[in-house]
Write an enzyme that holds these catalytic residues in place. Structure first.
Site, PDB file in Angstrom:
ATOM      1  N   ASP A 186       0.865  -1.181   0.000  1.00 49.60           N
ATOM      2  CA  ASP A 186       0.000   0.000   0.000  1.00 49.60           C
ATOM      3  C   ASP A 186       0.900   1.228   0.000  1.00 49.60           C
ATOM      4  OD1 ASP A 186      -2.303   1.779   0.397  1.00 49.60           O
ATOM      5  OD2 ASP A 186      -3.335  -0.048   1.002  1.00 49.60           O
ATOM      6  N   HIS A 257      -2.889   3.162  -4.808  1.00 51.43           N
ATOM      7  CA  HIS A 257      -2.222   2.776  -3.556  1.00 51.43           C
ATOM      8  C   HIS A 257      -0.808   2.260  -3.827  1.00 51.43           C
ATOM      9  CE1 HIS A 257      -5.480   3.546  -0.788  1.00 51.43           C
ATOM     10  NE2 HIS A 257      -6.321   2.903  -1.553  1.00 51.43           N
ATOM     11  N   GLU A 320      -9.805   2.732  -5.270  1.00 50.64           N
ATOM     12  CA  GLU A 320      -9.380   4.104  -4.971  1.00 50.64           C
ATOM     13  C   GLU A 320      -8.209   4.564  -5.849  1.00 50.64           C
ATOM     14  OE1 GLU A 320     -10.766   4.482  -0.351  1.00 50.64           O
ATOM     15  OE2 GLU A 320      -8.763   3.665  -0.668  1.00 50.64           O
TER      16      GLU A 320
END
Ligand code: ZN
Length: 523
Positions: A186, A257, A320
């Site tokens: 991440d 990410h 995202e």
């Protein structure tokens, strides 16, 4: 009067005992009691192959719980036996457990089912040092409803050492989970050694400070923080999980990410960087740029990941991913033109489909967060539905497999009490044990045919605000236990009190084992 009192005491003691016996979680599909007791004592022999992992596991846990040291023997004339039997080979997870006066029989047609039978049997044995334990005769026949019974752990935002990861796997095994979703990369840290790209861990695994306190305070420390798992450690953890019939699904995040990876290899971004490993929680605008070199980079990483992990599914993230950089990047815009893509959502879909093709070519499948539905779903992808159940419903209707993980019921980084002022800081939200227990992974909107695409569910444990193993335990115990019964298929939200009564008895096990758990349900 005195005699009556004794009699009442005896009846009461007996009653308490049978209540204890029934404190099974997840509740089995079928339990029938019969007359009599089996006496477990030091003369009891585990009748199984001496080299069997299952037999040794049973032996070890019985010793831990009671102090009794049982012998394992493939040939025994003992009058008191626990027999581990396997009828034929299959992948089925069902088992039967029969307790007679002289024998306990744990029978399955797979070692996995046998292992679940052992877990059930172990829950019947009280955690106290004793030389002789009476177990009521009974017959249990049992099987799970859902094939994906998962727990996730974010080891990027905070790093958890190898030994705790193993402990986590043990917790999953206790409650018959079969999938561990390991979030390894991440923005805030890359945690898996990749031999071809050593900078991923030399640079990407370390950040120069972390957020402290609440997000809105915008406060940071300046401590270097990080860590990673070597491939040798990962192999060790996989072997540990495999013995316990838990599949590890690794997650390598893309295209978003990705700041930790881009801090190490900025050439795979749109702007060229430089970047630093994320110190702030949240979503970053800099993501992987879908140019050919980036695909080569990611495919080389995935090759090492696939060589390590035997799982059918490889999680590729997909959530995202802001389109900010892609909108102004000449590489991205050219790619869209060349591939006839009408917007950046279709570019994201192109990205995921190209990665899917590669993963499929290695004989594996991809699973991604529900954003992978945007711009068109890759042909063989499974979807993990986290922004509610809508994404999962849409995917099932398109005949794609789904794992449900909605924030409403499955986010164990949420608070577990309504008024959290005395709780450690959490990301927000409120997900009580009762709420988890009320979850139905199969939405009513689906037809019986579509419902077959619901593989199961899992809870996610994001670690922005969870700094230590003890705190992870606090967030999963006992919510994970409620989820185990949902996934086994024997939960009944109208009968929450029955579940709660059984759960409270498990607290004694946690006290004995030194597990840090939330006592919110006792308040
Ligand atoms: Zn770009």
């Amino acid at each position: 009067m005195f005699k009556l009192k004794i009699l009442l005491l005896l009846v009461f003691a007996n009653f308490t005992f049978s209540q204890n016996e029934l404190a099974l979680i997840p509740k089995p599909s079928e339990v029938k009691f019969s007359e009599g007791n089996f006496v477990l004592n030091k003369k009891t022999v585990i009748h199984a192959d001496e080299n069997s992992f299952e037999a040794k596991y049973l032996q070890r846990v019985i010793k831990e719980k009671t102090g009794l040291e049982l012998k394992i023997s493939s040939i025994t004339k003992s009058k008191s036996k626990i027999y581990l039997g396997k009828t034929f080979d299959s992948n089925r997870e069902s088992y039967s457990l029969t307790i007679d006066k002289y024998d306990v029989n744990i029978i399955s047609n797979s070692y996995k089912g046998q292992f679940y039978g052992i877990q059930t049997f172990l829950q019947l044995i009280p955690s106290e040092k004793k030389e002789s334990i009476n177990l009521s005769c009974l017959n249990i026949s049992d099987q799970p409803k859902y094939a994906w019974r998962g727990m996730h752990l974010d080891c990027s935002r905070h790093f958890f050492p190898k030994d705790f990861v193993k402990k986590y796997i043990d917790y999953l095994a206790m409650y018959k989970f079969n999938t561990f979703h390991w979030h390894l990369t991440d923005d805030q840290g890359w945690r898996i050694e990749i031999k071809k790209y050593p900078k991923l861990t030399e640079i990407g695994a370390w950040r120069n400070g972390s957020m402290i306190g609440r997000y809105d305070d915008k406060k940071f420390d300046d401590k270097r923080y990080g860590g990673f798992y070597t491939q040798e450690e990962i192999k060790e953890i996989i072997a540990y999980a495999t013995e316990r019939y838990i599949t590890i699904v690794p997650e390598i995040e893309m295209p978003g990410h990705a700041i930790a990876a881009l801090a190490a290899y900025p050439e795979y971004s749109c702007t060229g960087g430089p970047f630093e490993v994320g110190k702030i929680w949240g979503v970053y605008d800099d993501v992987f740029c879908p140019k050919d070199e980036t695909f080569t980079f990611l495919e080389n990483i995935l090759t090492e990941v696939i060589d390590l992990f035997p799982s059918e599914y490889i999680h590729i993230g997909g959530d995202e991913c802001p389109k900010t950089r892609w909108k102004v990047c000449p590489h991205c815009q050219k790619r869209m033109k060349d591939e006839n893509l009408k917007d950046e959502h279709e570019l994201q879909s192109y990205f995921i489909q190209r990665i899917e093709k590669f993963v499929n070519s290695k004989g594996r499948k991809i699973i991604g967060w529900d954003e992978i539905l945007e711009g068109g779903l890759a042909p063989n992808a499974a979807v993990m539905s986290w922004r509610g159940t809508e994404g999962g419903i849409a995917a099932a209707k398109q005949k794609h497999f789904v794992v449900m993980s909605p924030g409403s019921h499955c986010y164990f980084d949420h608070y577990q009490v309504a008024d959290p002022k005395n709780e450690p800081i959490a990301i927000g939200g409120f997900t009580s044990v009762e709420k988890v227990y009320s979850f139905n992974p199969t939405p009513k909107e689906l037809s019986p045919e579509e419902a077959k695409y619901i593989l199961g569910a899992q809870a996610n444990v994001w670690s922005e605000y969870i700094l230590s193993p003890e705190h992870i335990e606090y967030m999963i115990f006992p919510r994970m236990v409620a989820l185990s019964e949902v996934l086994w298929g024997t939960s009944n939200s109208e009968n929450y009190l029955d579940f709660k009564n059984r759960l409270v008895q498990h607290f004694k096990i946690y006290d004995k084992k030194g597990i840090n758990y939330s006592k919110a349900i006792l308040k």
